[in-house]
Design a protein around this motif. Sequence first.
Motif: not given
Length: 100
Positions: A23-43
């Motif tokens: 699975p693709v990882r974003f730091f220690s999380l699954d990359a799909r679970a890191a989608l809220p970070f993109f929402a944080l960048l936008v809003y």
Amino acid sequence: MAQSTEDALIEKRNWHWRNTMRPVRFFSLDARAALPFFALLVYARPITLVLTIIITVIFSMLERRGLTFSSAMRALRVWIVGQNRPAWVSLRRRRMRDFG
């Protein structure tokens, strides 16, 4: 002895195939679970920051218990919908056809 070194060389050549299903990882999380970070960048608002932190903590706790992101989503679906789901109605069920 020669057979084991040949096997080791063959295994070394195939190492890249072993890592293709990880699975693709974003730091220690699954990359799909890191989608809220993109929402944080936008809003970037305090409520988005709080929701991002809550979602990150929830998914990190689920991963510690052995659930991946996709299995956690399936477990959530089963919890919402229930174990017993009705099957397709007979009109929408696919039939076997022979085009020969």
